[in-house]
Design a protein around this motif. Structure first.
Motif, short mmCIF file in Angstrom:
data_model
loop_
_atom_site.label_atom_id
_atom_site.label_comp_id
_atom_site.label_asym_id
_atom_site.label_seq_id
_atom_site.Cartn_x
_atom_site.Cartn_y
_atom_site.Cartn_z
N CYS A 71 0.86 -1.19 0.00
CA CYS A 71 0.00 0.00 0.00
C CYS A 71 0.89 1.24 0.00
O CYS A 71 2.08 1.16 0.32
CB CYS A 71 -0.93 0.00 1.21
N PRO A 72 0.34 2.40 -0.34
CA PRO A 72 1.14 3.64 -0.35
C PRO A 72 1.68 3.97 1.04
O PRO A 72 0.92 3.96 2.02
CB PRO A 72 0.15 4.71 -0.84
N VAL A 73 2.96 4.25 1.11
CA VAL A 73 3.62 4.58 2.37
C VAL A 73 4.44 5.84 2.16
O VAL A 73 5.14 5.99 1.16
CB VAL A 73 4.55 3.42 2.82
N ARG A 74 4.34 6.77 3.10
CA ARG A 74 5.14 7.99 3.05
C ARG A 74 5.84 8.20 4.39
O ARG A 74 5.28 7.88 5.44
CB ARG A 74 4.26 9.22 2.73
N ARG A 75 7.04 8.73 4.31
CA ARG A 75 7.82 8.98 5.52
C ARG A 75 8.08 10.47 5.66
O ARG A 75 8.41 11.15 4.69
CB ARG A 75 9.14 8.21 5.46
N VAL A 76 7.93 10.96 6.89
CA VAL A 76 8.19 12.37 7.19
C VAL A 76 9.24 12.44 8.28
O VAL A 76 9.07 11.86 9.35
CB VAL A 76 6.91 13.10 7.66
N GLN A 77 10.33 13.13 7.99
CA GLN A 77 11.36 13.36 9.01
C GLN A 77 11.06 14.68 9.68
O GLN A 77 11.17 15.75 9.08
CB GLN A 77 12.76 13.39 8.37
N PHE A 78 10.65 14.64 10.92
CA PHE A 78 10.27 15.86 11.64
C PHE A 78 11.53 16.58 12.11
O PHE A 78 12.42 15.99 12.73
CB PHE A 78 9.38 15.52 12.84
N LYS A 103 -1.64 20.59 -3.89
CA LYS A 103 -0.55 19.62 -3.98
C LYS A 103 -0.55 18.80 -2.69
O LYS A 103 -0.18 19.30 -1.63
CB LYS A 103 0.79 20.33 -4.15
N PRO A 104 -1.00 17.53 -2.76
CA PRO A 104 -1.11 16.73 -1.53
C PRO A 104 0.24 16.53 -0.86
O PRO A 104 1.28 16.37 -1.52
CB PRO A 104 -1.68 15.39 -2.03
N GLY A 105 0.21 16.54 0.47
CA GLY A 105 1.42 16.29 1.24
C GLY A 105 1.59 14.82 1.54
O GLY A 105 0.79 13.97 1.13
N PRO A 106 2.61 14.46 2.29
CA PRO A 106 2.89 13.05 2.57
C PRO A 106 1.84 12.36 3.42
O PRO A 106 1.86 11.13 3.52
CB PRO A 106 4.24 13.10 3.29
N VAL A 107 0.93 13.12 4.01
CA VAL A 107 -0.10 12.50 4.83
C VAL A 107 -1.11 11.72 3.99
O VAL A 107 -1.86 10.90 4.50
CB VAL A 107 -0.81 13.56 5.71
N PHE A 108 -1.10 11.96 2.68
CA PHE A 108 -2.02 11.25 1.78
C PHE A 108 -1.41 9.89 1.40
O PHE A 108 -0.92 9.69 0.30
CB PHE A 108 -2.32 12.10 0.55
N ALA A 109 -1.45 8.98 2.34
CA ALA A 109 -0.95 7.62 2.14
C ALA A 109 -1.68 6.72 3.13
O ALA A 109 -2.34 7.21 4.06
CB ALA A 109 0.56 7.56 2.36
N ASN A 110 -1.58 5.42 2.93
CA ASN A 110 -2.23 4.50 3.87
C ASN A 110 -1.46 4.40 5.18
O ASN A 110 -2.05 4.31 6.25
CB ASN A 110 -2.36 3.11 3.25
N ASP A 147 -7.44 8.18 2.35
CA ASP A 147 -7.78 6.81 2.00
C ASP A 147 -7.79 5.92 3.23
O ASP A 147 -7.13 6.20 4.24
CB ASP A 147 -6.78 6.25 0.98
N SER A 148 -8.55 4.83 3.13
CA SER A 148 -8.59 3.82 4.18
C SER A 148 -7.91 2.55 3.68
O SER A 148 -8.05 2.20 2.51
CB SER A 148 -10.04 3.52 4.56
N PRO A 149 -7.15 1.87 4.54
CA PRO A 149 -6.84 2.20 5.94
C PRO A 149 -5.84 3.35 6.03
O PRO A 149 -5.07 3.60 5.10
CB PRO A 149 -6.23 0.90 6.46
N PHE A 150 -5.85 4.02 7.18
CA PHE A 150 -4.93 5.12 7.42
C PHE A 150 -4.33 4.96 8.80
O PHE A 150 -5.05 4.85 9.80
CB PHE A 150 -5.64 6.47 7.31
N MET A 151 -3.02 4.91 8.86
CA MET A 151 -2.34 4.71 10.14
C MET A 151 -1.10 5.59 10.21
O MET A 151 -0.32 5.66 9.25
CB MET A 151 -1.94 3.24 10.31
N VAL A 152 -0.94 6.27 11.33
CA VAL A 152 0.27 7.05 11.60
C VAL A 152 1.12 6.27 12.59
O VAL A 152 0.64 5.89 13.67
CB VAL A 152 -0.08 8.44 12.17
N ILE A 153 2.35 6.01 12.20
CA ILE A 153 3.32 5.39 13.10
C ILE A 153 4.39 6.44 13.38
O ILE A 153 5.17 6.78 12.48
CB ILE A 153 3.96 4.13 12.49
N ALA A 154 4.39 6.96 14.58
CA ALA A 154 5.33 8.03 14.92
C ALA A 154 6.37 7.52 15.90
O ALA A 154 6.06 6.74 16.81
CB ALA A 154 4.57 9.21 15.53
#
Length: 338
Positions: A71-78, A103-110, A147-154
């Motif tokens: 599924c689509p995965v995006r990574r954000v380095q804070f 312009k969608p940001g990286p949060v638009f991923a599963n 989109d579903s499913p949507f999960m944030v792993i921080a």
């Protein structure tokens, strides 16, 4: 009215979850409990906060779960200079159409992996609040569904580390569970030297489940039966945190809801279509402790919220097994429960 379950559906759920866990454990050695909790949060439609010192595999765990699912995965380095629009997206002016385009940001991923979330400013951290709770993003007055499913792993480092900002209470409350990786056992660390020495096992990790399969698992978890005594027990556990003299901030009603959701997933992964008190007890500390604030007296006595929750689990009356499973229908094609 309770919902009965097909034995094959439950077996498929357990088998798929087992495949994903095996894939993750091929990268993360000696942390089966941590991997199981990660899978529980995924199937409960929640979000996971991984907190520990640098170098123990926080980001590796998040990446391993992300790569195990197709599924689509995006990574954000804070970082301290990260802006909210760097996460949610921005409206940019298109000179050809003479209109603003989103312009969608990286949060638009599963699955969104937020690395070192507490190194960003509170303003940027708060950009995830709407995304995590409502699964949508509002930019310039326009709302976009995620989109579903949507999960944030921080992942985050302990607040004692240099250059960190403590997460606001509202932010922590949106994470279903918080886990700590901990240092590996010597045997697991020795195996890590052998496995990770030449190349990263992440490079060889292939997806073992699809987005459609994860959606099906989540639907199956939603219908896991929770009896009235179990619901009352969950409420009693959470309410006890609000009256404890060791806490100045108890758990919210959202935490009750997420505790029951996680218990459903925990039960399903154990091959059951109904929740028992053990499911709530196993999850109470990772689901509740990070939402609590200790009192001044408890801080002076070095009593952490995890210890307070453990004491409450021992004190709150547990419903008996018969009433806890009361009304749970037998599975189709299965004999009576033991």
């Amino acid at each position: 009215m309770a919902v009965s379950h097909d034995v094959g559906q439950l077996e498929d759920l357990v088998a798929t979850a087992h495949r994903i866990r095996q894939a993750i454990e091929s990268v993360i050695e000696g942390k089966s409990d941590v991997v199981r909790l990660t899978m529980t949060v995924l199937l409960a439609e929640g979000h996971l906060l991984i907190e520990d010192v640098p170098g123990v595999g926080k980001t590796m765990l998040a990446k391993a779960l992300a790569r195990s699912i197709d599924c689509p995965v995006r990574r954000v380095q804070f970082t301290p200079d990260l802006l909210p629009s760097d996460i949610t997206g921005v409206s940019a002016y298109n000179q050809q159409t003479r209109e603003f385009e989103f312009k969608p940001g990286p949060v638009f991923a599963n699955i969104v992996v937020g690395d070192e979330i507490n190194r960003a400013s509170p303003k940027t951290q708060s950009a995830l609040l709407e995304c995590m709770e409502e699964h949508q993003v509002t930019v310039d007055g326009t709302t976009y569904e995620l989109d579903s499913p949507f999960m944030v792993i921080a992942t985050q480092n302990p607040i004692e580390m240099e250059g960190t900002y403590p997460l606001p209470e509202a932010q922590r409350d949106r994470f279903t569970a918080r886990i700590a990786m901990g240092y590996p056992e010597p045997a697991a660390e020795l195996e890590m030297l052998d496995v990770h020495g030449a190349a990263s096992p992440l490079d060889k990790l292939e997806p073992v489940a699809t987005t459609a399969e994860i959606k099906a698992l989540i639907e199956a978890v939603r219908s896991v039966y929770v009896s009235h005594p179990i619901k009352r027990y969950a409420i009693d556990l959470v309410a006890a945190t609000r009256t404890s003299p060791d806490l100045r901030l108890g758990a919210s009603p959202r935490s009750t809801l997420q505790l029951v959701r996680a218990a459903r997933a925990h039960a399903a992964m154990s091959g059951r279509d109904y929740v028992i008190p053990d499911d709530l007890q196993d999850l109470a500390i990772p689901v509740l402790a990070h939402r609590l604030l200790p009192s001044v007296e408890a801080q002076g006595q070095r009593r952490h919220p995890e210890q307070v929750v453990a004491d409450l689990i021992r004190r709150v009356p547990v419903p008996d097994a018969q009433s806890a499973a009361g009304g749970a229908p037998p599975r189709r094609g299965a004999g009576p429960r033991q």
